[in-house]
Design a protein around this motif. Structure first.
Motif, short mmCIF file in Angstrom:
data_model
loop_
_atom_site.label_atom_id
_atom_site.label_comp_id
_atom_site.label_asym_id
_atom_site.label_seq_id
_atom_site.Cartn_x
_atom_site.Cartn_y
_atom_site.Cartn_z
N HIS A 1 0.76 -1.18 0.04
CA HIS A 1 -0.10 -0.02 -0.03
C HIS A 1 0.91 1.20 -0.07
CE1 HIS A 1 -3.04 2.86 1.23
NE2 HIS A 1 -3.92 2.13 0.91
N GLY A 2 0.46 2.29 -0.56
CA GLY A 2 1.01 3.58 -0.78
C GLY A 2 0.96 4.35 0.45
N GLY A 3 0.21 4.26 1.26
CA GLY A 3 -0.10 5.06 2.38
C GLY A 3 0.61 4.71 3.82
N PHE A 4 -0.08 4.84 4.75
CA PHE A 4 0.53 4.56 6.16
C PHE A 4 -0.53 3.48 6.89
CE2 PHE A 4 1.83 8.88 5.52
CZ PHE A 4 3.06 8.87 5.91
N SER A 5 0.00 2.56 7.72
CA SER A 5 -0.64 1.72 8.25
C SER A 5 -1.57 2.28 9.38
CB SER A 5 0.32 0.77 9.26
OG SER A 5 0.97 1.43 10.27
N GLU A 6 -1.24 3.41 10.01
CA GLU A 6 -2.10 3.94 10.77
C GLU A 6 -3.58 4.55 10.42
OE1 GLU A 6 2.12 4.05 12.04
OE2 GLU A 6 1.27 4.81 10.51
N SER A 7 -3.35 4.97 9.00
CA SER A 7 -4.48 5.47 8.58
C SER A 7 -5.49 4.38 7.70
CB SER A 7 -4.37 6.84 7.47
OG SER A 7 -3.32 6.10 6.49
N HIS B 1 4.31 5.10 2.98
CA HIS B 1 4.18 6.08 3.93
C HIS B 1 4.13 7.48 2.69
CE1 HIS B 1 6.47 3.54 6.39
NE2 HIS B 1 5.20 3.53 7.08
N ASP B 2 3.17 7.38 1.72
CA ASP B 2 2.80 8.65 0.92
C ASP B 2 3.81 8.66 -0.03
OD1 ASP B 2 0.24 8.64 1.62
OD2 ASP B 2 0.60 10.19 2.86
N GLN B 3 5.07 7.85 -0.08
CA GLN B 3 6.07 7.98 -1.03
C GLN B 3 5.97 6.99 -2.30
OE1 GLN B 3 9.58 7.83 1.11
NE2 GLN B 3 8.96 9.29 2.72
N THR B 4 5.15 7.40 -3.22
CA THR B 4 4.98 6.31 -4.04
C THR B 4 6.08 6.03 -5.07
OG1 THR B 4 3.97 7.96 -5.78
CG2 THR B 4 2.37 7.13 -4.30
N GLY B 5 7.01 6.87 -5.01
CA GLY B 5 8.29 6.10 -5.58
C GLY B 5 8.83 5.04 -5.22
N ARG B 6 8.47 4.83 -3.94
CA ARG B 6 9.05 3.45 -2.98
C ARG B 6 8.24 2.28 -3.65
NH1 ARG B 6 9.15 3.40 2.73
NH2 ARG B 6 10.34 1.72 2.39
N LEU B 7 7.08 2.38 -4.16
CA LEU B 7 6.18 1.33 -4.49
C LEU B 7 6.87 0.23 -5.23
CD1 LEU B 7 2.82 2.80 -4.66
CD2 LEU B 7 3.42 1.27 -3.02
N HIS C 1 -0.26 -1.37 -9.84
CA HIS C 1 0.74 -1.17 -11.13
C HIS C 1 2.18 -1.69 -10.79
CE1 HIS C 1 -2.16 0.24 -14.08
NE2 HIS C 1 -2.58 1.17 -13.28
N ALA C 2 2.53 -1.17 -9.55
CA ALA C 2 4.02 -1.55 -9.08
C ALA C 2 4.21 -3.13 -8.98
CB ALA C 2 4.32 -0.66 -7.60
N ALA C 3 3.13 -3.51 -8.38
CA ALA C 3 3.16 -5.06 -8.16
C ALA C 3 3.12 -5.89 -9.55
CB ALA C 3 1.97 -5.47 -7.20
#
Length: 142
Positions: free
Chosen positions: A38-44, A75-81, A106-108
């Motif tokens: 996931h591109g976001g945060f686990s907390e949200s 963590h909202d850094q989609t470049g890391r996906l 798409h990254a997967a």
């Protein structure tokens, strides 16, 4: 059918679809592993994680007992996906789940052509999920 009932049925379907490749991996002597990207945060996304675990539990898969889940958050850094997806591929997960994110999906897909990818992306025209084959041994819920 109410929206809540549709969501419940969808979550159950997602859990079941993510679990089907796990039977073959279980025969290899280690817990089969689901990669969760996931591109976001686990907390949200605690609601998404809880729904996913519930869907798995309803189909007989319990994290830590007969299946393992590897979470990867960008963590909202989609470049890391792409890097995170490649890590799941290196770990030879049985399936990669990419809930709620076309970028993660798409990254997967770019990282593997052999590991099944399950996504809950909604088709823009109907806003309803549908199942599409993605090769001889896998399927995408897009």
């Amino acid at each position: 059918m109410t929206a809540k009932m549709k969501r419940r049925a969808f979550i159950t379907l997602l859990g079941g679809a993510a679990a089907w490749p796990l039977v073959a991996r279980a025969q290899q002597g280690r817990l089969p592993t689901i990669g969760f990207l996931h591109g976001g945060f686990s907390e949200s996304n605690e609601h998404r994680i809880a729904a996913f675990r519930k869907g798995l539990n309803e189909t007989g898969y319990i994290d830590g007992e007969n299946v393992a889940i590897e979470f990867r958050w960008a963590h909202d850094q989609t470049g890391r996906l792409p890097e995170l997806a490649a890590d799941l591929v290196r770990r030879q997960v049985a399936v990669i789940v990419t809930p709620g994110s076309t970028t993660s999906t798409h990254a997967a897909k770019a990282a593997t052509s052999t590991i099944p990818i399950v996504s809950d992306m909604l088709q823009q025209s109907s806003r309803e999920p549908y199942l599409r084959a993605r090769g001889p041994h896998s399927s995408d819920l897009v």
